[in-house]
Motif scaffolding. Structure first.
Motif, PDB file in Angstrom:
ATOM      1  N   PRO A  22      23.035  15.517 -22.285  1.00 26.68           N
ATOM      2  CA  PRO A  22      24.226  15.236 -21.472  1.00 26.68           C
ATOM      3  C   PRO A  22      25.176  16.425 -21.363  1.00 26.68           C
ATOM      4  O   PRO A  22      25.801  16.625 -20.318  1.00 26.68           O
ATOM      5  CB  PRO A  22      24.895  14.062 -22.200  1.00 26.68           C
ATOM      6  N   VAL A  23      25.276  17.233 -22.420  1.00 20.16           N
ATOM      7  CA  VAL A  23      26.161  18.400 -22.359  1.00 20.16           C
ATOM      8  C   VAL A  23      25.602  19.443 -21.393  1.00 20.16           C
ATOM      9  O   VAL A  23      26.349  20.061 -20.612  1.00 20.16           O
ATOM     10  CB  VAL A  23      26.355  19.012 -23.761  1.00 20.16           C
ATOM     11  N   VAL A  24      24.280  19.630 -21.417  1.00 16.98           N
ATOM     12  CA  VAL A  24      23.652  20.571 -20.478  1.00 16.98           C
ATOM     13  C   VAL A  24      23.874  20.113 -19.038  1.00 16.98           C
ATOM     14  O   VAL A  24      24.151  20.919 -18.144  1.00 16.98           O
ATOM     15  CB  VAL A  24      22.147  20.709 -20.779  1.00 16.98           C
ATOM     16  N   LYS A  26      26.378  18.473 -17.938  1.00 16.14           N
ATOM     17  CA  LYS A  26      27.772  18.804 -17.619  1.00 16.14           C
ATOM     18  C   LYS A  26      27.904  20.286 -17.251  1.00 16.14           C
ATOM     19  O   LYS A  26      28.655  20.647 -16.341  1.00 16.14           O
ATOM     20  CB  LYS A  26      28.665  18.481 -18.817  1.00 16.14           C
ATOM     21  N   ALA A  27      27.178  21.137 -17.959  1.00 14.92           N
ATOM     22  CA  ALA A  27      27.217  22.571 -17.658  1.00 14.92           C
ATOM     23  C   ALA A  27      26.626  22.851 -16.281  1.00 14.92           C
ATOM     24  O   ALA A  27      27.150  23.686 -15.528  1.00 14.92           O
ATOM     25  CB  ALA A  27      26.456  23.350 -18.735  1.00 14.92           C
ATOM     26  N   TYR A  28      25.538  22.149 -15.933  1.00 20.05           N
ATOM     27  CA  TYR A  28      24.945  22.310 -14.610  1.00 20.05           C
ATOM     28  C   TYR A  28      25.933  21.856 -13.529  1.00 20.05           C
ATOM     29  O   TYR A  28      26.048  22.475 -12.477  1.00 20.05           O
ATOM     30  CB  TYR A  28      23.655  21.511 -14.494  1.00 20.05           C
ATOM     31  N   GLU A  29      26.626  20.751 -13.812  1.00 20.19           N
ATOM     32  CA  GLU A  29      27.611  20.251 -12.852  1.00 20.19           C
ATOM     33  C   GLU A  29      28.754  21.264 -12.644  1.00 20.19           C
ATOM     34  O   GLU A  29      29.360  21.302 -11.575  1.00 20.19           O
ATOM     35  CB  GLU A  29      28.191  18.919 -13.328  1.00 20.19           C
ATOM     36  N   ALA A  30      29.009  22.056 -13.682  1.00 19.83           N
ATOM     37  CA  ALA A  30      30.051  23.075 -13.584  1.00 19.83           C
ATOM     38  C   ALA A  30      29.601  24.296 -12.790  1.00 19.83           C
ATOM     39  O   ALA A  30      30.392  25.223 -12.555  1.00 19.83           O
ATOM     40  CB  ALA A  30      30.502  23.505 -14.978  1.00 19.83           C
ATOM     41  N   GLY A  31      28.318  24.318 -12.390  1.00 16.76           N
ATOM     42  CA  GLY A  31      27.815  25.381 -11.523  1.00 16.76           C
ATOM     43  C   GLY A  31      26.982  26.450 -12.185  1.00 16.76           C
ATOM     44  O   GLY A  31      26.644  27.455 -11.544  1.00 16.76           O
ATOM     45  N   TYR A  32      26.611  26.256 -13.458  1.00 12.72           N
ATOM     46  CA  TYR A  32      25.820  27.267 -14.163  1.00 12.72           C
ATOM     47  C   TYR A  32      24.334  26.967 -14.053  1.00 12.72           C
ATOM     48  O   TYR A  32      23.913  25.810 -14.021  1.00 12.72           O
ATOM     49  CB  TYR A  32      26.252  27.353 -15.626  1.00 12.72           C
ATOM     50  N   THR A  33      23.519  28.023 -14.001  1.00 15.95           N
ATOM     51  CA  THR A  33      22.081  27.884 -13.817  1.00 15.95           C
ATOM     52  C   THR A  33      21.387  27.617 -15.151  1.00 15.95           C
ATOM     53  O   THR A  33      21.935  27.945 -16.218  1.00 15.95           O
ATOM     54  CB  THR A  33      21.484  29.157 -13.199  1.00 15.95           C
ATOM     55  N   PRO A  34      20.154  27.043 -15.107  1.00 16.54           N
ATOM     56  CA  PRO A  34      19.402  26.837 -16.357  1.00 16.54           C
ATOM     57  C   PRO A  34      19.192  28.130 -17.137  1.00 16.54           C
ATOM     58  O   PRO A  34      19.252  28.137 -18.363  1.00 16.54           O
ATOM     59  CB  PRO A  34      18.073  26.259 -15.862  1.00 16.54           C
ATOM     60  N   GLY A  35      18.956  29.233 -16.399  1.00 19.76           N
ATOM     61  CA  GLY A  35      18.752  30.513 -17.077  1.00 19.76           C
ATOM     62  C   GLY A  35      19.990  30.962 -17.821  1.00 19.76           C
ATOM     63  O   GLY A  35      19.909  31.413 -18.971  1.00 19.76           O
ATOM     64  N   VAL A 256      20.356   8.689 -25.324  1.00 22.43           N
ATOM     65  CA  VAL A 256      20.641   7.574 -24.416  1.00 22.43           C
ATOM     66  C   VAL A 256      22.086   7.106 -24.576  1.00 22.43           C
ATOM     67  O   VAL A 256      22.802   6.880 -23.597  1.00 22.43           O
ATOM     68  CB  VAL A 256      19.663   6.407 -24.676  1.00 22.43           C
ATOM     69  N   VAL A 257      22.524   6.970 -25.823  1.00 20.95           N
ATOM     70  CA  VAL A 257      23.898   6.524 -26.075  1.00 20.95           C
ATOM     71  C   VAL A 257      24.906   7.546 -25.559  1.00 20.95           C
ATOM     72  O   VAL A 257      25.935   7.195 -24.960  1.00 20.95           O
ATOM     73  CB  VAL A 257      24.114   6.262 -27.581  1.00 20.95           C
ATOM     74  N   ALA A 258      24.614   8.839 -25.783  1.00 25.44           N
ATOM     75  CA  ALA A 258      25.517   9.891 -25.311  1.00 25.44           C
ATOM     76  C   ALA A 258      25.598   9.902 -23.792  1.00 25.44           C
ATOM     77  O   ALA A 258      26.677  10.096 -23.220  1.00 25.44           O
ATOM     78  CB  ALA A 258      25.049  11.247 -25.826  1.00 25.44           C
ATOM     79  N   LEU A 262      29.140   9.609 -22.236  1.00 22.58           N
ATOM     80  CA  LEU A 262      29.642  10.863 -21.692  1.00 22.58           C
ATOM     81  C   LEU A 262      29.418  11.003 -20.193  1.00 22.58           C
ATOM     82  O   LEU A 262      30.253  11.564 -19.474  1.00 22.58           O
ATOM     83  CB  LEU A 262      28.984  12.053 -22.415  1.00 22.58           C
ATOM     84  N   LEU A 263      28.256  10.518 -19.717  1.00 21.41           N
ATOM     85  CA  LEU A 263      27.929  10.671 -18.297  1.00 21.41           C
ATOM     86  C   LEU A 263      28.088   9.373 -17.515  1.00 21.41           C
ATOM     87  O   LEU A 263      27.887   9.357 -16.306  1.00 21.41           O
ATOM     88  CB  LEU A 263      26.477  11.178 -18.155  1.00 21.41           C
TER      89      LEU A 263
END
Length: 299
Positions: A22-24, A26-35, A256-258, A262-263
């Protein structure tokens, strides 16, 4: 350290992994790439662990060549798991990718059999069945869209499971008495170097890191490359690699709980049933182990 404390450390390490997804997202939603997310989290984790390890420099003198080689191998396995899993997520539904990753529940048991020739007892088989069945329920496979599933994605998902299984199992070979912080620092540095070959650290010179990526890198790095290796280095040598594979299954219920909290992702009743089954599998395995130890002590 008591066995129960060792089990708790392994559970915390597995639970930390469960918070990553879920944190990852959130990072993707912020516009950062997987790399960027992958390479920066390893860089941040390695930097943090090296700073901490510097205060325990006296423990470095206790390391043998065998230890350093083992930690380098564990670092390679850690990086391979992340790379394989993140790439599989780009080709597969998340529910299928995590089912493939969770095959480590029986792969660790297979590795243990190959290495020791010790057959799993009935309680371990029961635990594995509960965990695998619970995984199917927890990801709600019946409502997943399966059209156009990528075979390369499936292969990458299975590879992530194999490398994670090997990481869990071979961590049990860490020599007691060595510093978990120093051990984890070496593991993290080796993993970071390996990740940089796949995802070059462009964030170091394009300004992305100081434009907000460092916050996500610090959080994800702590959850993925600081807490689990340190806690696994403390707990797994005490409980063994086979049981660590069972305890590590706590990752899915936590994920799943997170995601639910969180999401705000919708979690249906069958998924909660799956979570309970996974937790029961962990309990069944450990209660049988404790009973066997008590019987041996009375004999």
């Amino acid at each position: 350290m008591s066995r129960m404390w060792a089990i708790l450390f392994v559970l915390i390490g597995g639970a930390s992994y469960g918070l990553i997804s879920p944190v990852v997202k959130k990072a993707y939603e912020a516009g950062y790439t997987p790399g960027d997310v992958t390479s920066s989290q390893y860089f941040m984790a390695a930097s943090l662990l090296l700073v901490i390890a510097a205060f325990q420099f006296r423990h470095v003198k206790q390391l043998k060549l065998r230890d350093v080689l083992l930690f380098g191998f564990l670092g390679l396995l850690s990086s391979c798991t992340s790379v394989f899993y993140y790439l599989s997520l780009s080709d597969l539904p998340a529910s299928l990718a995590i089912v493939l990753l969770f095959q480590f529940a029986w792969i660790v048991m297979l590795i243990d059999f190959v290495m020791t020739r010790k057959k799993p007892n009935r309680a371990k088989w029961a635990a594995i069945v509960l965990i695998l069945a619970g995984t199917v329920f927890a990801v709600d496979l019946w409502h997943t869209e399966w059209s156009g599933v990528s075979m390369s994605g499936i292969l990458l998902g299975l590879l992530s499971s194999v490398t994670y299984s090997m990481f869990l199992y071979f961590t049990s070979y860490v020599r007691p008495g060595t510093s978990p912080w120093v051990n984890s620092a070496i593991i993290s540095v080796a993993a970071t170097v390996a990740v940089f070959f796949v995802f070059p650290p462009t964030f170091l010179w394009n300004g992305t890191l100081w434009d907000g990526l460092w916050v996500w890198a610090l959080i994800i790095g702590a959850l993925g490359q600081v807490i689990p290796p340190v806690f696994f280095n403390i707990g797994i040598p005490k409980v063994g690699g086979s049981l660590a594979g069972v305890l590590g299954s706590i990752e899915l219920p936590v994920a799943v709980v997170a995601a639910f909290f969180l999401l705000r992702e919708h979690v249906v009743g069958v998924q909660w049933v799956g979570i309970v089954m996974i937790l029961l599998g962990i309990v069944v395995s450990e209660l049988r182990m404790r009973a066997r130890n008590k019987d041996a002590a009375k004999a």
